[in-house]
Design a protein around this motif. Structure first.
Motif, PDB file in Angstrom:
ATOM      1  N   PRO A 216      20.157   5.346  10.429  1.00  0.00           N
ATOM      2  CA  PRO A 216      19.376   5.092   9.206  1.00  0.00           C
ATOM      3  C   PRO A 216      19.636   3.713   8.614  1.00  0.00           C
ATOM      4  CG  PRO A 216      21.225   6.544   8.728  1.00  0.00           C
ATOM      5  CD  PRO A 216      21.185   6.385  10.215  1.00  0.00           C
ATOM      6  N   ASP A 217      18.599   3.159   7.987  1.00  0.00           N
ATOM      7  CA  ASP A 217      18.738   1.885   7.285  1.00  0.00           C
ATOM      8  C   ASP A 217      19.453   2.076   5.955  1.00  0.00           C
ATOM      9  OD1 ASP A 217      16.943  -0.017   8.991  1.00  0.00           O
ATOM     10  OD2 ASP A 217      15.751   1.800   8.719  1.00  0.00           O
ATOM     11  N   GLU A 218      19.275   3.246   5.338  1.00  0.00           N
ATOM     12  CA  GLU A 218      19.938   3.577   4.081  1.00  0.00           C
ATOM     13  C   GLU A 218      20.423   5.016   4.140  1.00  0.00           C
ATOM     14  OE1 GLU A 218      20.611   1.514   1.756  1.00  0.00           O
ATOM     15  OE2 GLU A 218      18.988   0.066   1.423  1.00  0.00           O
ATOM     16  N   VAL A 219      21.692   5.232   3.796  1.00  0.00           N
ATOM     17  CA  VAL A 219      22.229   6.583   3.615  1.00  0.00           C
ATOM     18  C   VAL A 219      22.493   6.738   2.119  1.00  0.00           C
ATOM     19  CG1 VAL A 219      24.063   8.225   4.160  1.00  0.00           C
ATOM     20  CG2 VAL A 219      23.278   6.598   5.897  1.00  0.00           C
ATOM     21  N   LEU A 220      21.765   7.653   1.489  1.00  0.00           N
ATOM     22  CA  LEU A 220      21.883   7.857   0.050  1.00  0.00           C
ATOM     23  C   LEU A 220      22.654   9.139  -0.228  1.00  0.00           C
ATOM     24  CD1 LEU A 220      18.280   6.905  -1.159  1.00  0.00           C
ATOM     25  CD2 LEU A 220      20.275   5.434  -0.829  1.00  0.00           C
ATOM     26  N   PHE A 221      23.687   9.010  -1.020  1.00  0.00           N
ATOM     27  CA  PHE A 221      24.492  10.161  -1.410  1.00  0.00           C
ATOM     28  C   PHE A 221      23.929  10.713  -2.718  1.00  0.00           C
ATOM     29  CE2 PHE A 221      28.299  11.730  -3.795  1.00  0.00           C
ATOM     30  CZ  PHE A 221      28.473  12.894  -3.056  1.00  0.00           C
ATOM     31  N   VAL A 222      23.444  11.951  -2.671  1.00  0.00           N
ATOM     32  CA  VAL A 222      22.835  12.591  -3.830  1.00  0.00           C
ATOM     33  C   VAL A 222      23.904  13.405  -4.546  1.00  0.00           C
ATOM     34  CG1 VAL A 222      20.987  14.107  -4.638  1.00  0.00           C
ATOM     35  CG2 VAL A 222      20.657  12.721  -2.580  1.00  0.00           C
ATOM     36  N   VAL A 223      24.111  13.108  -5.827  1.00  0.00           N
ATOM     37  CA  VAL A 223      25.181  13.774  -6.573  1.00  0.00           C
ATOM     38  C   VAL A 223      24.638  14.272  -7.902  1.00  0.00           C
ATOM     39  CG1 VAL A 223      25.950  11.582  -7.581  1.00  0.00           C
ATOM     40  CG2 VAL A 223      27.518  13.505  -7.511  1.00  0.00           C
ATOM     41  N   ASP A 224      25.077  15.471  -8.266  1.00  0.00           N
ATOM     42  CA  ASP A 224      24.729  16.078  -9.539  1.00  0.00           C
ATOM     43  C   ASP A 224      25.550  15.411 -10.637  1.00  0.00           C
ATOM     44  OD1 ASP A 224      24.307  17.656 -11.752  1.00  0.00           O
ATOM     45  OD2 ASP A 224      24.585  19.561 -10.729  1.00  0.00           O
ATOM     46  N   ALA A 225      24.890  14.748 -11.586  1.00  0.00           N
ATOM     47  CA  ALA A 225      25.599  14.026 -12.645  1.00  0.00           C
ATOM     48  C   ALA A 225      26.339  14.956 -13.588  1.00  0.00           C
ATOM     49  CB  ALA A 225      24.605  13.175 -13.439  1.00  0.00           C
ATOM     50  N   MET A 226      26.114  16.270 -13.492  1.00  0.00           N
ATOM     51  CA  MET A 226      26.727  17.200 -14.432  1.00  0.00           C
ATOM     52  C   MET A 226      28.062  17.758 -13.951  1.00  0.00           C
ATOM     53  SD  MET A 226      23.325  19.329 -15.617  1.00  0.00           S
ATOM     54  CE  MET A 226      24.210  20.298 -16.827  1.00  0.00           C
ATOM     55  N   ILE A 227      28.503  17.412 -12.737  1.00  0.00           N
ATOM     56  CA  ILE A 227      29.733  18.018 -12.230  1.00  0.00           C
ATOM     57  C   ILE A 227      30.980  17.226 -12.578  1.00  0.00           C
ATOM     58  CG2 ILE A 227      28.501  19.106 -10.339  1.00  0.00           C
ATOM     59  CD1 ILE A 227      29.596  17.044  -8.445  1.00  0.00           C
ATOM     60  N   GLY A 228      30.820  16.116 -13.291  1.00  0.00           N
ATOM     61  CA  GLY A 228      31.966  15.404 -13.852  1.00  0.00           C
ATOM     62  C   GLY A 228      32.860  14.764 -12.808  1.00  0.00           C
TER      63      GLY A 228
END
Length: 516
Positions: A216-228
């Protein structure tokens, strides 16, 4: 999400107002309050220590310019340091020279990867790209079906050769998607991978295999902003096991403390590239560190608001409405025009979110949170119950017409009276603003000055009116109109509003943009 942090920082800066210079004790006390505010926001301890140390060091050596008082100087320093820990410059997707550009999404289960894949595809489509969604999450029940539904809502093609639910090889699906994109001339491929409820070896190995298969040209890490704080630990684990190029924050509209957003970029060294702040597919955009810092400091986000308005408002219709407001003291501006503008504003999102982007609105959070969206629906129903002639000239709406309109809209006559009265007040205010005046703000430039009250004429005797309304209001004055009540909010304190407007300064990038 950042309300608590914003309130604490605002209280800290307020204590510095009126001081001509900062003593050592002032700097120490301010640094301590900033440290407590960041820790309460669940920001990573190492990030807090570094942030406070840099603010204290710069505050001690700061030379105040003639345009800045000590409070403004500290705010400027905190703003610049917030931008730094949020990643500094804005970073977007690096597209491949030879399409397709491959984007791989990775993260824990429940972070919102599948929905975010649809949001990202819709954003790419708005940028003139032709994206293809790939269903490589073959383990979570109905993950493939969910991506197909999201893709249909976004108007984007979905590549799903396997039914999922534990059936199929995600690595093979990812490889086939590249060939499919080349064959059908898609220039961007978004690969939705499987998540887990926690970090484990199988998750890491599968994600690494997909990465090696599609390069992949970009690997994006998706994270829930509510888990602190756990967001930082998870990001570090993914960085070591798979590696990623950027972070995407989801659920920024939640009520958690938001420490992940202020920690993850500094700890991982990877930029936050996108942010999702709602359930709708359109509530997704590029992450701008300077704009987020401005929001946290209560200075609003005018640039984002302008961009949303440019995407939503019809330029021709807006120009016609503005022309009506500036001609004949706005008398050509009718309820039909008012309804049209109100509907465009609603397309931008919830009214509370729009008002929250305005500068100086931090002092009115309670009123903004009390805005009732259903009140706007009732206003629309009342206007739709009017004839075209009544919408064009509300002055012809007499008592019998108001009763008919109220019956058609399913409301009380008093609701129709309130709308008409508020419309006339709003039209008068908007007409003054369109003409470059600032109505209703005593002490501000352009404020209308009230004429001195004439002494009441002496009467021979006290007379009682037979009209109950006049009898209950002997002075004969019209009832005060509360503009905030139109949306179910309490009237804003005029003194606080003046103070907020006087203390507000536009961000440098907005001043430059408006200057051009």
């Amino acid at each position: 999400m950042f309300d608590t942090l914003s309130d604490r920082l605002a209280a800290t800066f307020k204590n510095l107002r009126g001081k001509t210079r900062l003593s050592e004790a002032d700097i120490v006390a301010t640094a301590r309050e900033i440290r407590v505010a960041l820790l309460e926001a669940d920001v990573n301890l190492a990030v807090v220590r570094d942030f406070v140390a840099r603010v204290r060091e710069r505050a001690k050596g700061a030379e105040l310019t003639g345009a800045l008082n000590p409070s403004q100087a500290i705010i400027k320093i905190v703003d610049e340091e917030l931008v730094a820990i949020l990643g500094g410059d804005t970073r977007t997707i690096r597209f491949a020279k030879n399409p397709p550009t491959v984007i791989m999404l990775a993260g824990l289960q429940g972070a919102g990867k599948t929905t975010l894949a649809g949001k990202l595809a819709l954003w790419l489509k708005s940028q003139g790209r032709s994206p293809l969604l790939v269903a490589a999450d073959l383990q979570r029940p109905n993950a493939v079906n969910q991506l197909q539904v999201v893709g249909q809502r976004a108007g984007v093609q979905v590549f799903a050769p396997e039914p999922g639910n534990g059936v199929g090889d995600p690595v093979a699906v990812a490889q086939q998607s590249i060939l499919e994109a080349q064959r059908r001339l898609f220039d961007v491929v978004v690969v939705d991978t499987a998540g887990r409820l926690g970090i484990d070896a199988d998750l890491m190995q599968q994600a690494a295999d997909i990465r090696d298969a599609v390069n992949p040209d970009e690997v994006l890490f998706v994270v829930d902003a509510m888990i602190g704080q756990d967001a930082v630990n998870t990001a570090n684990a993914f960085a070591e096991g798979v590696g990623f190029d950027g972070v995407v924050l989801t659920k920024l509209d939640g009520d958690a403390r938001g420490g992940a957003a202020l920690s993850i970029a500094r700890v991982t060294g990877k930029p936050i590239m996108f942010a999702s702040n709602g359930e709708a597919l359109t509530e997704f955009d590029v992450f701008h560190p300077d704009r987020m810092a401005s929001r946290i400091l209560g200075m609003g986000d005018v640039l984002t608001l302008i961009e949303q308005a440019e995407r939503t408002f019809d330029a021709e219709q807006s120009a016609k409405a503005a022309a009506k407001l500036t001609s004949k003291e706005g008398k050509d501006f009718g309820l039909a025009d008012f309804l049209q503008q109100m509907q465009m504003v609603r397309k931008m999102g919830p009214l509370s979110k729009i008002f929250g982007m305005l500068p100086g609105m931090g002092d009115f959070k309670e009123q903004i949170n009390n805005i009732d969206e259903r009140e706007v629906d009732r206003l629309e129903a009342i206007i739709h119950s009017m004839t075209p002639a009544e919408r064009d000239d509300p002055k012809i709406i007499d008592g019998s017409r108001r009763a008919r309109i109220a019956k058609g809209a399913g409301v009380q006559v008093s609701d129709v009276n309130g709308l008409v009265n508020r419309f006339f007040e709003a039209r008068k205010m908007m007409s003054s603003l369109a003409g470059g005046k600032m109505p209703g703000m005593p002490g501000l430039p352009g404020a209308a000055k009230k004429a001195p009250a004439k002494p009441a004429a002496k009467k021979k005797g006290h007379k009682v009116s037979g009209n109950p309304a006049k009898r209950n209001n002997p002075a004969g004055s019209a009832p005060a109109v509360d503009a905030g009540a139109a949306f179910g909010a309490d009237q804003m304190d005029e003194k606080a509003l003046q103070e907020a407007m006087q203390n507000f300064q536009l961000p440098a990038n907005l001043r430059d943009r408006l200057g051009r």
